[in-house]
Design an enzyme around this catalytic site. Sequence first.
Site, PDB file in Angstrom:
ATOM      1  N   SER A 132       0.193 -16.819  22.021  1.00 18.64           N
ATOM      2  CA  SER A 132       0.793 -15.986  23.071  1.00 18.64           C
ATOM      3  C   SER A 132      -0.239 -15.819  24.171  1.00 18.64           C
ATOM      4  CB  SER A 132       1.171 -14.616  22.495  1.00 18.64           C
ATOM      5  OG  SER A 132       1.513 -13.695  23.515  1.00 18.64           O
ATOM      6  N   TYR A 145      -0.933  -6.791  17.647  1.00 21.02           N
ATOM      7  CA  TYR A 145      -0.347  -8.086  17.998  1.00 21.02           C
ATOM      8  C   TYR A 145      -1.347  -8.920  18.780  1.00 21.02           C
ATOM      9  CZ  TYR A 145       3.069 -11.421  19.892  1.00 21.02           C
ATOM     10  OH  TYR A 145       3.752 -12.560  20.240  1.00 21.02           O
ATOM     11  N   ALA A 147      -4.609  -8.697  18.756  1.00 24.21           N
ATOM     12  CA  ALA A 147      -5.679  -9.133  17.861  1.00 24.21           C
ATOM     13  C   ALA A 147      -5.234 -10.319  17.007  1.00 24.21           C
ATOM     14  CB  ALA A 147      -6.119  -7.973  16.969  1.00 24.21           C
ATOM     15  N   SER A 148      -3.996 -10.272  16.512  1.00 31.24           N
ATOM     16  CA  SER A 148      -3.509 -11.364  15.665  1.00 31.24           C
ATOM     17  C   SER A 148      -3.358 -12.658  16.457  1.00 31.24           C
ATOM     18  CB  SER A 148      -2.178 -10.977  15.005  1.00 31.24           C
ATOM     19  OG  SER A 148      -1.095 -10.979  15.922  1.00 31.24           O
ATOM     20  N   LYS A 149      -2.922 -12.576  17.702  1.00 28.80           N
ATOM     21  CA  LYS A 149      -2.731 -13.788  18.495  1.00 28.80           C
ATOM     22  C   LYS A 149      -4.054 -14.371  18.984  1.00 28.80           C
ATOM     23  CE  LYS A 149       1.716 -14.235  18.111  1.00 28.80           C
ATOM     24  NZ  LYS A 149       2.294 -15.396  17.419  1.00 28.80           N
TER      25      LYS A 149
END
Length: 249
Positions: A132, A145, A147-149
């Site tokens: 993203s 979100y 951090a995860s991407k």
Amino acid sequence: MAKGLVLVTGGNSGIGQACVKRFLEKGHKVINVDRVHTGEADNANEIKEVFDLTDLDQLKTWSDELVEKYGVPKIIVNSAGISRMDYLIDSQLQDWRDMFELNVFAIYEVSKVFANHLVAGNQSGRIINISSQAGKNGYRGLSGYVASKHAVIGLTKSAAIEFAPKNILVNAVCPGIVETSMKHRERVDGGKIRGMTAEEIYKEDCSQVPLSRTAQPEEVAGVVAFLASDEASYLTGQAINVTGGMTMH
């Protein structure tokens, strides 16, 4: 690449669904993996598999059974993902765990187990991860979100280096604001924490994009299809923006 078997996770909605459709149009056989069962496939070349990718303990066993049944996918598209919205100070650790389990750990496991199958068969392949623009920028209310991407892009770069000698190309696609059911839900949730309506947030979204509009899932799927094609044979370790100019690095 020549027509072959494609694996798409999260293929029942949004960008994943658009990727499934694009590969089917190009004549590939596609395994559509989703945790939700939506009935039989309309296309004879689509194989629907119901599996919860966050069940990491069973993922290798499931993948072995899948390969035994259908063969080794040469193109893997990791599209399944979720988001949770809250300001960091109000956020819950469980929401972070949920996002990392699907957005990061599932991509790690899926990439690892299917890359092992490719290496064992001395086959080249492509792994395409849906990250993203949130993998490159920070956004309010989306710390987990984001951090995860970011983690997806880091994983993509390291995997690209490790798999390059085996001719397994690994890239990420970084969509901007795409009209999916997840984005529509984010506008509602974001409106609640920001005191705005979903329509107001939609107008704000469009105003931030140089092209003055949001994207459709099919526009992201086109870039995924390019990365899977022969034209992308010298691309690996990249995180390609599909943001209408909103992110330019």
